[in-house]
Design a protein around this motif. Structure first.
Motif, short mmCIF file in Angstrom:
data_model
loop_
_atom_site.label_atom_id
_atom_site.label_comp_id
_atom_site.label_asym_id
_atom_site.label_seq_id
_atom_site.Cartn_x
_atom_site.Cartn_y
_atom_site.Cartn_z
N MET A 114 22.17 49.54 37.63
CA MET A 114 23.18 48.33 37.29
C MET A 114 23.17 47.61 38.40
SD MET A 114 26.86 48.81 36.04
CE MET A 114 27.61 50.51 36.41
N LYS A 115 22.89 46.12 38.09
CA LYS A 115 22.70 44.99 39.15
C LYS A 115 24.15 44.63 39.58
CE LYS A 115 21.03 40.50 38.96
NZ LYS A 115 22.40 39.63 39.11
N PRO A 116 24.26 44.92 40.64
CA PRO A 116 25.53 44.31 41.44
C PRO A 116 25.66 42.70 41.04
CG PRO A 116 24.17 44.83 43.16
CD PRO A 116 23.28 45.24 41.82
N LEU A 117 27.25 42.35 40.82
CA LEU A 117 27.48 40.99 40.64
C LEU A 117 27.40 40.22 41.93
CD1 LEU A 117 28.70 39.60 38.05
CD2 LEU A 117 30.79 39.60 39.09
N ARG A 118 26.76 39.12 41.85
CA ARG A 118 26.64 38.23 43.27
C ARG A 118 27.68 37.44 43.44
NH1 ARG A 118 21.57 38.92 45.63
NH2 ARG A 118 21.59 36.87 46.25
N ILE A 119 28.54 37.43 44.52
CA ILE A 119 29.72 36.87 44.59
C ILE A 119 29.62 35.86 45.85
CG2 ILE A 119 32.19 36.99 45.20
CD1 ILE A 119 32.17 39.68 43.97
N ALA A 120 30.37 34.76 45.59
CA ALA A 120 30.56 33.73 46.64
C ALA A 120 32.11 33.46 46.87
CB ALA A 120 29.67 32.57 46.42
N ILE A 121 32.58 33.38 47.94
CA ILE A 121 33.99 32.93 48.07
C ILE A 121 34.15 31.52 48.82
CG2 ILE A 121 36.15 33.50 49.40
CD1 ILE A 121 35.04 36.58 49.60
N ASN A 122 34.77 30.80 47.92
CA ASN A 122 34.79 29.36 48.17
C ASN A 122 36.42 29.26 48.68
OD1 ASN A 122 33.69 26.61 48.44
ND2 ASN A 122 35.53 26.19 47.13
N GLY A 123 36.66 29.00 50.47
CA GLY A 123 37.72 28.99 50.99
C GLY A 123 38.05 30.30 51.25
N TYR A 124 37.79 30.55 52.61
CA TYR A 124 38.12 31.76 53.56
C TYR A 124 39.18 31.86 54.30
CZ TYR A 124 36.01 36.00 55.78
OH TYR A 124 35.81 37.32 56.05
N GLY A 125 40.37 31.82 53.41
CA GLY A 125 41.90 31.81 54.28
C GLY A 125 42.22 33.05 53.99
N ARG A 126 43.69 33.10 53.48
CA ARG A 126 44.05 34.54 53.61
C ARG A 126 43.77 35.22 52.25
NH1 ARG A 126 45.53 36.55 57.51
NH2 ARG A 126 46.55 38.03 56.29
N ILE A 127 43.57 34.60 51.07
CA ILE A 127 42.87 35.39 50.30
C ILE A 127 41.57 35.72 50.33
CG2 ILE A 127 42.31 35.21 47.61
CD1 ILE A 127 45.22 35.83 48.46
N ASP A 170 26.45 35.06 40.83
CA ASP A 170 27.13 35.14 39.57
C ASP A 170 28.30 34.53 39.38
OD1 ASP A 170 24.94 36.71 38.30
OD2 ASP A 170 25.40 38.37 39.89
N VAL A 171 29.18 34.83 40.45
CA VAL A 171 30.83 34.45 40.47
C VAL A 171 31.27 33.78 41.65
CG1 VAL A 171 32.99 34.99 40.31
CG2 VAL A 171 31.32 36.01 38.90
N VAL A 172 31.67 32.62 41.66
CA VAL A 172 32.39 31.84 42.77
C VAL A 172 33.79 32.19 42.61
CG1 VAL A 172 33.09 29.58 43.82
CG2 VAL A 172 30.69 30.01 43.02
N MET A 189 41.36 40.32 41.90
CA MET A 189 40.43 39.56 41.59
C MET A 189 39.03 40.54 41.66
SD MET A 189 40.77 36.06 43.48
CE MET A 189 39.99 34.94 42.49
N LEU A 190 38.88 41.33 42.45
CA LEU A 190 37.76 42.09 42.54
C LEU A 190 37.66 43.06 41.19
CD1 LEU A 190 37.74 43.32 46.21
CD2 LEU A 190 36.49 41.36 45.12
N ASP A 191 38.77 43.58 40.80
CA ASP A 191 38.68 44.29 39.48
C ASP A 191 38.25 43.48 38.34
OD1 ASP A 191 39.80 46.58 40.75
OD2 ASP A 191 41.88 45.97 40.13
N VAL A 192 38.60 42.05 38.26
CA VAL A 192 37.99 41.31 37.37
C VAL A 192 36.68 41.06 37.35
CG1 VAL A 192 38.34 39.02 36.10
CG2 VAL A 192 40.46 40.22 36.74
N CYS A 193 36.19 40.89 38.48
CA CYS A 193 34.79 40.68 38.85
C CYS A 193 34.00 42.11 38.39
CB CYS A 193 34.25 40.63 40.22
SG CYS A 193 34.90 38.92 40.95
#
Ligand SMILES: NC(=O)c1ccc[n+]([C@@H]2O[C@H](COP(=O)([O-])OP(=O)(O)OC[C@H]3O[C@@H](n4cnc5c(N)ncnc54)[C@H](O)[C@@H]3O)[C@@H](O)[C@H]2O)c1
Length: 349
Positions: A1-14, A94-96, A328-332
């Motif tokens: 299984m290829k892991p989903l490659r994630i980027a976070i835009n806005g590194y505040g509380r969430i 893959d997902v922002v 959010m991680l569950d959806v990813c």
């Protein structure tokens, strides 16, 4: 299984909660590849290591030339405010996860896709239904995703808290109308002391000195979810001087005659099947006891009341930062399994 490659835009509380939840909640098929945040790298590293609400991060965090080394994993950090310059294509994102709170339209989301990301998920409700391909409350409608959706929203933390509860009650008791009052911890859109902080005059007032009524689109958001409840719900919200963990006071009229014990039993039964999204507690707890609780909503059984057999009142707790980040991680993770199925089908054909 290829892991989903994630980027976070806005590194505040969430954004920062997402990182902690990802690294601290056990293995997931998700890889954090990049963070985009206009703050300085030194400060980003510091606030990753230390958090006034959640304490010290259990994993080592080091600054390197163009990013962070978190528990030995390299995470590229950019400070780009021009979306078209973001390296999402180069990094094969893959997902922002859009957690800056500054974007909420399809046009803005598409800029991230044009920069090379395959999908974007807003950490808040989109401006309108037309701005997203789907709004997902994990545990309720995530299985309706086909894998083809490009722009999504995971709704609000409050929607994630109440939708699983409303789902149980609408099935068993037939909801006629309802009032939802959110009692929410302070947020970054409020000043510590009175300041010219916002166009909403109440949000110019000190978050630590007052209980402050604020606007909410919660009833509208739930109506999008359960069209049968459109026009039957109203909502209000107040901010209170705590830093995290919130609650919703849910008052409903129902067609079926009921009592508090029956309502709690229905929730308890549903919670067993719902896993991470719904819980119930009989303990006499306070808000701080729900810190780091990953469940989307936890009904406080001792606070359930029923008047005249048809007027139902529930108190539902939620860690507005931690639970939402976990969803959010569950959806990813669900998207990752869909991508995997699509890739397998292509190989087999
Ligand atoms: N805090 C909560 O409890 C909570 C829960 C669920 C959803 N949300 C939603 O998540 C979003 C973020 O909330 P938050 O509490 O983390 O806010 P926050 O203010 O703590 O974080 C936002 C971050 O985005 C950064 N930022 C601003 N403009 C940017 C840009 N153009 N590009 C990249 N980064 C940028 C800011 O510097 C900040 O660090 C909001 O939409 C909010 O409604 C918040």
């Amino acid at each position: 299984m290829k892991p989903l490659r994630i980027a976070i835009n806005g590194y505040g509380r969430i954004g920062r909660c997402l990182v902690r939840a990802l690294f601290e909640s056990g293995p997931r098929q998700l890889q954090l590849v990049a963070i985009n945040e206009p703050a300085e790298l030194k400060t980003i590293a510091h606030l990753t290591r230390y958090d006034s609400t959640f304490g010290r991060f259990s994993k080592p965090v080091d600054e390197v030339e163009d990013g962070l080394l978190i528990d030995g994993e390299l995470v590229r950090v950019c400070g780009e405010t021009n979306v078209s310059k973001l390296p999402w294509g180069e990094l094969d994102i893959d997902v922002v996860l859009e957690c800056s709170g500054t974007f909420s339209s399809r046009r803005e989301a598409e800029q991230h896709l044009q920069a090379g990301a395959k999908r974007l998920i807003f950490s808040h409700p989109a401006e309108s239904e037309d701005d997203v391909d789907a709004t997902i409350v994990y545990g309720i409608n995530h299985r309706e995703l086909s894998g083809e959706e490009r722009i999504l929203s995971t709704g609000s933390c409050t929607t994630n808290c109440v939708v699983p509860v409303l789902d149980v009650l609408r099935h068993h008791l037939d909801i006629e109308a309802g009032m939802l009052n959110t009692i929410h911890s302070a947020m970054n859109d409020q000043p510590v002391i009175d300041a010219y902080h916002h166009t909403d005059l109440r949000k110019t007032r000190s978050a630590i000195q007052s209980i402050i009524p604020v606007d909410t689109g919660l009833a509208r958001g739930i109506g999008r979810f359960f069209p049968c409840l459109l026009g039957r719900l109203e909502s209000t919200a107040i901010r209170v001087p705590t830093v995290n963990v919130s609650a919703v006071n849910l008052t409903l009229t129902v067609a079926q005659h009921t009592d508090a014990a029956t309502v709690n039993a229905l929730i308890e039964q549903a919670a067993v099947q719902a896993g991470a999204v719904l819980g119930i507690t009989e303990e006499p707890l306070a808000s701080c006891d729900f810190l780091r609780d990953p469940r989307s909503g936890i009904v406080d059984a001792g606070q359930t009341r029923v008047a005249n057999g048809h007027l139902v009142k529930l108190l539902v707790w939620f860690d507005n930062e931690w639970a939402y980040s976990n969803r959010m991680l569950d959806v990813c993770e669900h998207i990752q399994t869909l991508d995997d199925d699509i890739a397998r089908a292509l190989v087999n054909n």
